[in-house]
Design a protein around this motif. Structure first.
Motif: not given
Length: 199
Positions: A21-23, A33-34, A58-64, A95-96
């Motif tokens: 969980k991030i802001e 999102v990158e 970069t880090v690719a993350a999927e929004i959960v 949450t990603v």
């Protein structure tokens, strides 16, 4: 392979498939999102440290999920001054799931986004509750529910006073998270609905 990223003023050590969980990050559930602020990345003893950031990483993350943290109360009081101040804050969180750690300017694959998008569409299509049989009540009789809000509740399967009167606290939290109504609003409607359901 791991990476150290910075987002929302905080640093996180992440690896592929980590969920955290991030802001709040703008985007819909299923979007990729990158996160461009990569401070370090590596595997085993082979670690690259940025100065301050690693170029091209970069880090690719999927929004959960898009959600909120618990309410934090800031209460200030001055003795003998009749001075009190109470402020509540509820931080927006995203949450990603980390999908990829990319280096050398590589772009994220879109497969995860397409799959999650299909799941999000299925989820969006299903209403929160199953509407009861019979004639629906005029929900606008409840103070605070206008024609637009009544239509939104109807789309989520809420159509009668009795149904609103029987909402549990867990149901209230579910509506609070999925619809533009606060928990306090819904609890007030629940109390009004109890009287209307008896008529």
């Amino acid at each position: 392979m791991f990476a150290v990223i910075k987002t929302g003023g905080k640093q996180y050590r992440v690896a592929a498939n980590d969920v955290l969980k991030i802001e709040k990050v703008s985007g819909e559930v299923g979007d990729i999102v990158e996160i461009g602020q990569v401070l370090a990345h590596g595997e085993g003893d082979n670690v690259v440290i940025g100065a301050p950031l690693v170029e091209g990483a970069t880090v690719a993350a999927e929004i959960v999920e898009q959600g909120k943290a618990r309410t934090v109360i800031a209460f200030k009081k001055r003795r003998r001054q009749n001075s009190r101040r109470k402020i509540g804050h509820r931080q927006l969180l995203t949450t990603v799931r980390i999908s990829e750690i990319l280096t050398g300017g590589a772009k994220p694959s879109k497969k995860a986004a397409a799959k999650a998008e299909a799941k999000a569409e299925d989820k969006a299509a299903a209403p929160l509750f199953k509407a009861p049989k019979g004639e629906p009540d005029d929900l606008t009789a409840i103070k605070g529910i206008g024609p637009v809000a009544a239509e939104q509740l109807k789309e989520q399967g809420i159509t009668t006073f009795a149904q609103i009167a029987k909402l549990s606290d867990a149901d209230v939290e579910k509506i609070d998270g999925a619809m533009p109504f606060s928990a306090d609003q819904i609890k007030d409607w629940r109390e009004q609905a109890k009287d209307l359901a008896k008529k």
